[in-house]
Design an enzyme around this catalytic site. Structure first.
Site, PDB file in Angstrom:
ATOM      1  N   HIS A 244      -6.679  -2.606 -11.116  1.00  0.00           N
ATOM      2  CA  HIS A 244      -7.041  -2.149  -9.776  1.00  0.00           C
ATOM      3  C   HIS A 244      -8.502  -1.709  -9.796  1.00  0.00           C
ATOM      4  O   HIS A 244      -8.927  -0.987 -10.671  1.00  0.00           O
ATOM      5  CB  HIS A 244      -6.125  -0.968  -9.422  1.00  0.00           C
ATOM      6  CG  HIS A 244      -6.360  -0.376  -8.066  1.00  0.00           C
ATOM      7  ND1 HIS A 244      -7.018   0.830  -7.887  1.00  0.00           N
ATOM      8  CD2 HIS A 244      -5.983  -0.781  -6.835  1.00  0.00           C
ATOM      9  CE1 HIS A 244      -7.034   1.133  -6.615  1.00  0.00           C
ATOM     10  NE2 HIS A 244      -6.422   0.170  -5.935  1.00  0.00           N
TER      11      HIS A 244
ATOM     12  N   HIS B  30       0.808  -1.225   0.000  1.00  0.00           N
ATOM     13  CA  HIS B  30       0.000   0.000   0.000  1.00  0.00           C
ATOM     14  C   HIS B  30       0.840   1.272   0.000  1.00  0.00           C
ATOM     15  O   HIS B  30       0.364   2.347   0.374  1.00  0.00           O
ATOM     16  CB  HIS B  30      -0.939  -0.004   1.217  1.00  0.00           C
ATOM     17  CG  HIS B  30      -2.273   0.647   0.969  1.00  0.00           C
ATOM     18  ND1 HIS B  30      -2.574   1.913   1.402  1.00  0.00           N
ATOM     19  CD2 HIS B  30      -3.376   0.194   0.327  1.00  0.00           C
ATOM     20  CE1 HIS B  30      -3.810   2.227   1.044  1.00  0.00           C
ATOM     21  NE2 HIS B  30      -4.327   1.198   0.388  1.00  0.00           N
TER      22      HIS B  30
END
Length: 382
Positions: free
Chosen positions: A285, A185
């Protein structure tokens, strides 16, 4: 056919929808959003649409090039996300005009379905083993989790041990065959990324995601030499020009462009083809809404190197409203055996529940990213 008008809808949990209307009664839907910046993207959409009202919606490539090139200052998350949502809506219109799914207009499908993965845990993951077992029982064959909480440039091995314990618990609970993606992340800086990647190797992960921030992609060279786990990145990269050097350098195994951030279907189809030329896989994504997912699946159908698709059903961000709430027929996204069938209806292949969209837009949202701080008071990457 001419574009006559458009509307935007800020809807919970954190999404922005766009509706484009034409003089032939055909409408298209798009999802232009930067999470935490919905109102900013809404303004950018309005500015771009000034030049599109009255134009032929079928000239998608020309509209894309004008939106990208005519503003002089180009690229970045806001402008590219605004372009992305408009692009999705134009493709939706075109597909409906020809009564064909978008993938037919992109050359036709090379697959009938694609594997999907589901999120487990949250921003601060804890009982992920139980979550993983529940996803397996629901039929998923792959999951993704956030690796860690905030990490300093150099941090304690205690936090590394906590990550390893969570991944180990998942492997013990569900066995060796579940695909596991571990998302760093962008919270992990290069020194600790090297440590964490090495420690995760025994668990035979599907991939590690965004092991360093995209502005530090040069660090992927050291990481690629340091681990045999496939490296994925790209959700915060917004055009083929952003991906060009990443692919040329050769240290990434999976790219993850977001079809609501990286210029939409038009641009992400080109990015996918670039990656195929470098023998790099595609995994778009998409922790977003149903329009974004439908756009991804239309691209996945035509991209030979696509191997798995992110989707947001049950994700920790979707408080109050979830992926299926805004569409008329939720069965279009029914998951079976860990796969989802490519929608074959006209355009995006979904029907938006406009009445519900309008109702929820009256509530709207002002979702913001959390702001984390280290123990010393300095701001941490979220």
């Amino acid at each position: 056919m001419k574009i006559t008008s458009y509307e935007t809808f800020i809807v919970p949990p954190r999404w922005l929808f766009l509706k484009i209307e034409t003089d032939e009664g055909i409408v298209g839907w798009g999802e232009p959003i930067v999470e935490g910046k919905a109102h900013t993207v809404q303004a950018a959409v309005s500015e771009l649409m000034d030049n599109l009202v009255g134009k032929d919606p079928m000239r998608i490539e020309d509209h894309w090039q004008v939106m990208y090139r005519s503003g002089f200052y180009r690229g970045g998350p806001i402008l590219m996300s605004a372009i992305a949502g408009i692009d999705q809506a134009l493709w939706d219109i075109k597909g409906k005009f020809y009564n064909a799914p978008i993938h037919q207009l992109l050359g036709g499908a090379c697959r009938d379905s694609i594997k999907v993965y589901s999120w487990i845990g949250g921003d601060r993951p804890s009982d992920v083993a139980q979550d993983a077992m529940e996803k397996v029982k629901a039929g998923f064959t792959a999951i993704k989790m956030n690796a860690t909480e905030e990490l300093q440039f150099i941090d304690s091995y205690e936090k590394i041990d906590q990550v390893i314990a969570r991944v180990s618990a998942i492997r013990d609970a569900v066995g060796p065959n579940l695909g596991i993606g571990v998302d760093f992340h962008g919270r992990v800086h290069k020194p600790m990324a090297k440590v964490l990647a090495k420690e995760l190797e025994p668990f035979r992960l599907m991939f590690i995601e965004e092991p360093v921030l995209p502005e530090n992609n040069e660090a992927l060279r050291d990481l690629a030499h340091h681990t045999n786990i496939p490296i994925a990145t790209g959700e915060r990269m917004f055009s083929r020009w952003d991906f060009k050097k990443l692919l040329e350098d050769g240290y990434v195994d999976i790219i993850q462009p977001d079809l609501s951030h990286a210029g939409g279907i038009t641009e992400c189809k080109k990015i996918a083809s670039m990656a195929e030329a470098y023998d790099v896989a595609l995994a778009p994504h998409c922790p977003l809404g149903p329009i974004a997912l439908a756009a991804c699946l239309q691209l996945d159908a035509t991209a030979y190197n696509a191997f798995i698709q992110e989707q947001s059903l049950g994700i920790h961000y979707n408080k109050g409203n979830d992926l299926l709430d805004y569409i008329v027929d939720p069965a279009v996204f029914s998951y079976e055996g860990g796969y989802v069938t490519i929608p074959d209806g006209p355009g995006l292949g979904i029907t938006i529940n406009e009445e519900y969209v309008r109702k929820m837009s009256e509530i709207g949202h002002r979702w913001r990213n959390p702001v984390w701080r280290h123990k010393d008071g300095s701001v941490a990457e979220w």
